[in-house]
Design a protein around this motif. Structure first.
Motif, PDB file in Angstrom:
ATOM      1  N   ALA A 100     -18.277  15.096   0.083  1.00  0.00           N
ATOM      2  CA  ALA A 100     -17.500  16.272   0.494  1.00  0.00           C
ATOM      3  C   ALA A 100     -16.857  16.057   1.868  1.00  0.00           C
ATOM      4  O   ALA A 100     -15.820  16.647   2.183  1.00  0.00           O
ATOM      5  N   GLN A 101     -17.457  15.194   2.693  1.00  0.00           N
ATOM      6  CA  GLN A 101     -16.932  14.962   4.038  1.00  0.00           C
ATOM      7  C   GLN A 101     -16.036  13.724   4.131  1.00  0.00           C
ATOM      8  O   GLN A 101     -15.188  13.642   5.019  1.00  0.00           O
ATOM      9  N   SER A 102     -16.216  12.765   3.234  1.00  0.00           N
ATOM     10  CA  SER A 102     -15.505  11.489   3.343  1.00  0.00           C
ATOM     11  C   SER A 102     -14.879  11.120   2.010  1.00  0.00           C
ATOM     12  O   SER A 102     -15.594  10.887   1.031  1.00  0.00           O
ATOM     13  N   ASN A 103     -13.548  11.067   2.005  1.00  0.00           N
ATOM     14  CA  ASN A 103     -12.795  10.741   0.794  1.00  0.00           C
ATOM     15  C   ASN A 103     -12.081   9.409   1.021  1.00  0.00           C
ATOM     16  O   ASN A 103     -11.127   9.336   1.802  1.00  0.00           O
ATOM     17  N   LEU A 104     -12.535   8.361   0.351  1.00  0.00           N
ATOM     18  CA  LEU A 104     -11.955   7.031   0.558  1.00  0.00           C
ATOM     19  C   LEU A 104     -10.485   6.959   0.163  1.00  0.00           C
ATOM     20  O   LEU A 104      -9.773   6.059   0.601  1.00  0.00           O
ATOM     21  N   LEU A 105     -10.026   7.884  -0.660  1.00  0.00           N
ATOM     22  CA  LEU A 105      -8.610   7.896  -1.013  1.00  0.00           C
ATOM     23  C   LEU A 105      -7.739   8.065   0.228  1.00  0.00           C
ATOM     24  O   LEU A 105      -6.590   7.617   0.257  1.00  0.00           O
ATOM     25  N   ASP A 106      -8.293   8.701   1.258  1.00  0.00           N
ATOM     26  CA  ASP A 106      -7.524   8.942   2.483  1.00  0.00           C
ATOM     27  C   ASP A 106      -7.055   7.646   3.131  1.00  0.00           C
ATOM     28  O   ASP A 106      -5.950   7.581   3.682  1.00  0.00           O
ATOM     29  N   ILE A 107      -7.880   6.604   3.082  1.00  0.00           N
ATOM     30  CA  ILE A 107      -7.485   5.364   3.763  1.00  0.00           C
ATOM     31  C   ILE A 107      -6.583   4.501   2.892  1.00  0.00           C
ATOM     32  O   ILE A 107      -5.974   3.551   3.392  1.00  0.00           O
ATOM     33  N   PHE A 108      -6.496   4.815   1.586  1.00  0.00           N
ATOM     34  CA  PHE A 108      -5.585   4.086   0.707  1.00  0.00           C
ATOM     35  C   PHE A 108      -4.242   4.801   0.567  1.00  0.00           C
ATOM     36  O   PHE A 108      -3.392   4.378  -0.208  1.00  0.00           O
ATOM     37  N   SER A 109      -4.061   5.867   1.309  1.00  0.00           N
ATOM     38  CA  SER A 109      -2.811   6.630   1.247  1.00  0.00           C
ATOM     39  C   SER A 109      -1.709   5.941   2.046  1.00  0.00           C
ATOM     40  O   SER A 109      -1.947   5.413   3.139  1.00  0.00           O
ATOM     41  N   LYS A 110      -0.499   5.948   1.511  1.00  0.00           N
ATOM     42  CA  LYS A 110       0.644   5.368   2.237  1.00  0.00           C
ATOM     43  C   LYS A 110       0.947   6.151   3.503  1.00  0.00           C
ATOM     44  O   LYS A 110       1.645   5.660   4.392  1.00  0.00           O
ATOM     45  N   ASP A 111       0.451   7.390   3.593  1.00  0.00           N
ATOM     46  CA  ASP A 111       0.650   8.195   4.800  1.00  0.00           C
ATOM     47  C   ASP A 111      -0.303   7.809   5.919  1.00  0.00           C
ATOM     48  O   ASP A 111      -0.114   8.212   7.070  1.00  0.00           O
ATOM     49  N   ASN A 112      -1.324   7.030   5.598  1.00  0.00           N
ATOM     50  CA  ASN A 112      -2.278   6.571   6.612  1.00  0.00           C
ATOM     51  C   ASN A 112      -1.608   5.480   7.457  1.00  0.00           C
ATOM     52  O   ASN A 112      -1.133   4.478   6.929  1.00  0.00           O
ATOM     53  N   ARG A 113      -1.602   5.661   8.747  1.00  0.00           N
ATOM     54  CA  ARG A 113      -0.894   4.700   9.618  1.00  0.00           C
ATOM     55  C   ARG A 113      -1.562   3.321   9.600  1.00  0.00           C
ATOM     56  O   ARG A 113      -0.962   2.334  10.015  1.00  0.00           O
ATOM     57  N   ASN A 114      -2.804   3.238   9.138  1.00  0.00           N
ATOM     58  CA  ASN A 114      -3.508   1.950   9.062  1.00  0.00           C
ATOM     59  C   ASN A 114      -3.330   1.259   7.715  1.00  0.00           C
ATOM     60  O   ASN A 114      -3.885   0.176   7.504  1.00  0.00           O
ATOM     61  N   TYR A 115      -2.574   1.873   6.810  1.00  0.00           N
ATOM     62  CA  TYR A 115      -2.342   1.267   5.495  1.00  0.00           C
ATOM     63  C   TYR A 115      -1.028   0.485   5.543  1.00  0.00           C
ATOM     64  O   TYR A 115      -0.053   0.975   6.092  1.00  0.00           O
ATOM     65  N   PRO A 116      -0.947  -0.697   4.978  1.00  0.00           N
ATOM     66  CA  PRO A 116      -1.953  -1.401   4.184  1.00  0.00           C
ATOM     67  C   PRO A 116      -2.738  -2.471   4.965  1.00  0.00           C
ATOM     68  O   PRO A 116      -3.675  -3.038   4.434  1.00  0.00           O
ATOM     69  N   ILE A 117      -2.319  -2.772   6.208  1.00  0.00           N
ATOM     70  CA  ILE A 117      -2.971  -3.831   6.986  1.00  0.00           C
ATOM     71  C   ILE A 117      -3.418  -3.266   8.328  1.00  0.00           C
ATOM     72  O   ILE A 117      -2.639  -2.625   9.031  1.00  0.00           O
ATOM     73  N   PHE A 118      -4.680  -3.475   8.662  1.00  0.00           N
ATOM     74  CA  PHE A 118      -5.105  -3.153  10.022  1.00  0.00           C
ATOM     75  C   PHE A 118      -5.932  -4.321  10.554  1.00  0.00           C
ATOM     76  O   PHE A 118      -6.436  -5.153   9.789  1.00  0.00           O
ATOM     77  N   HIS A 119      -6.049  -4.384  11.854  1.00  0.00           N
ATOM     78  CA  HIS A 119      -6.667  -5.550  12.492  1.00  0.00           C
ATOM     79  C   HIS A 119      -7.915  -5.135  13.248  1.00  0.00           C
ATOM     80  O   HIS A 119      -7.942  -4.106  13.930  1.00  0.00           O
ATOM     81  N   VAL A 120      -8.971  -5.961  13.129  1.00  0.00           N
ATOM     82  CA  VAL A 120     -10.200  -5.739  13.895  1.00  0.00           C
ATOM     83  C   VAL A 120     -10.591  -7.050  14.573  1.00  0.00           C
ATOM     84  O   VAL A 120     -10.258  -8.137  14.090  1.00  0.00           O
ATOM     85  N   GLU A 121     -11.284  -6.944  15.665  1.00  0.00           N
ATOM     86  CA  GLU A 121     -11.751  -8.138  16.372  1.00  0.00           C
ATOM     87  C   GLU A 121     -12.981  -7.787  17.187  1.00  0.00           C
ATOM     88  O   GLU A 121     -13.401  -6.626  17.239  1.00  0.00           O
ATOM     89  N   GLY A 122     -13.577  -8.801  17.787  1.00  0.00           N
ATOM     90  CA  GLY A 122     -14.755  -8.577  18.611  1.00  0.00           C
ATOM     91  C   GLY A 122     -15.922  -8.017  17.816  1.00  0.00           C
ATOM     92  O   GLY A 122     -16.174  -8.405  16.674  1.00  0.00           O
ATOM     93  N   LYS A 123     -16.646  -7.063  18.412  1.00  0.00           N
ATOM     94  CA  LYS A 123     -17.819  -6.473  17.771  1.00  0.00           C
ATOM     95  C   LYS A 123     -17.446  -5.727  16.489  1.00  0.00           C
ATOM     96  O   LYS A 123     -18.245  -5.657  15.546  1.00  0.00           O
ATOM     97  N   CYS A 124     -16.257  -5.162  16.464  1.00  0.00           N
ATOM     98  CA  CYS A 124     -15.808  -4.435  15.267  1.00  0.00           C
ATOM     99  C   CYS A 124     -15.684  -5.394  14.081  1.00  0.00           C
ATOM    100  O   CYS A 124     -16.086  -5.070  12.958  1.00  0.00           O
TER     101      CYS A 124
END
Length: 285
Positions: A100-124
């Motif tokens: 109810a609190q977390s919908n994974l569809l949100d991160i696969f949305s074209k409206d998500n600024r992190n879709y389709p490629i985002f970058h992580v480094e270091g501890k992340c």
């Protein structure tokens, strides 16, 4: 270039698949789309990733989120060694992770600024690497599927934490994706049977007009064309093995061989006999 449908049977069986890829076992596919979600963690500079008409130069620490039905391909660097970890996830499995609190569809949305490629480094990035190390090294003697799904679930929680940007799928949009997931699942399991719009509408308890409209709205493909492409892609997969052409046609719901022949040639660029001969020679070499 028009995207081709890629059958999941050529990728995985069941409801997920995880695989490390390098230039030695990289997929030799052009622009394609599929009816499952995909997450790719890049462990090296792999080349150029194309999706929805845009290009991204891939480097270590990039993570790709690939929505079902989004046309994409990797133009990989054959002369540079890299690894990428690819997770293919059936839509019903992905939806089962939602709360109810977390919908994974949100991160696969074209409206998500992190879709389709985002970058992580270091501890992340390290937290993702720890999951990949567990997948690679710590396989239990029993319950391997439970162990792997637990790792996927954990990775999905990291992705949601890192990628969620506040844009939320409303309940109507989520219901639409859920309906499409049910249609995809039914079509996958009844490919040789009657897949008329009436049958599909009854299966999900909506009208024929509604399922066609929503399928087109969400995926940008028509439902009838998806079924034909899926049948042809599955037939092509069968023809890479020992199955006869007539049997392959029958297994994917074509009772008229002449129609199957013409349709296969239109989608694959060659007739079934030529396709089978090509793959027979490749397997023999």
């Amino acid at each position: 270039m028009e995207a081709k449908f890629l059958s999941r049977s050529s990728i995985y069986k069941g409801d997920y698949d995880c695989l490390f890829r390098t230039p030695k076992n990289e997929m030799r596919s052009n622009l394609h789309y599929h009816d499952f979600y995909e997450i790719v963690v890049y462990l090296g500079n792999a080349g150029i990733f194309k999706i929805n008409g845009k290009e991204y130069l891939i480097r270590r620490g990039d993570i790709a989120l690939i929505n079902m039905f989004d046309p994409h391909t990797l133009i990989y660097n054959k002369n540079t060694y890299y690894e990428r970890f690819s997770i293919s996830i059936d839509p019903n499995l992905l939806l089962s992770f939602n709360t109810a609190q977390s919908n994974l569809l949100d991160i696969f949305s074209k409206d998500n600024r992190n879709y389709p490629i985002f970058h992580v480094e270091g501890k992340c990035f390290d937290k993702y690497l720890r999951i990949l190390e567990q997948y690679r090294d710590q396989k239990p003697a029993h319950g391997k599927d439970i162990f792997e799904k637990a790792l996927i679930h954990q990775l999905a929680s990291y992705l949601f934490s890192d990628c969620y940007d506040g844009i939320h799928f409303d309940n109507t949009d989520s219901r639409h994706v859920s309906m499409i997931a049910k249609l995809v699942d039914y079509i996958n399991n009844h490919l040789s049977e009657d897949l008329s719009l009436g049958v599909l509408a009854q299966e999900v308890s909506y009208s024929e007009y509604y399922i066609c409209r929503i399928f087109k709205k969400v995926t940008n493909y028509t439902l009838t064309n998806y079924i034909v492409e899926k049948r042809i892609a599955q037939a092509a997969h069968y023809l890479t093995g020992d199955m006869t052409i007539n049997k392959a046609a029958e297994k994917v719901g074509f009772n008229n061989y002449s129609y199957f022949y013409k349709t296969f040639k239109r989608y694959m660029g060659m007739n079934p006999a030529e396709y089978k001969e090509q793959h027979t020679q490749a397997n023999n070499n």
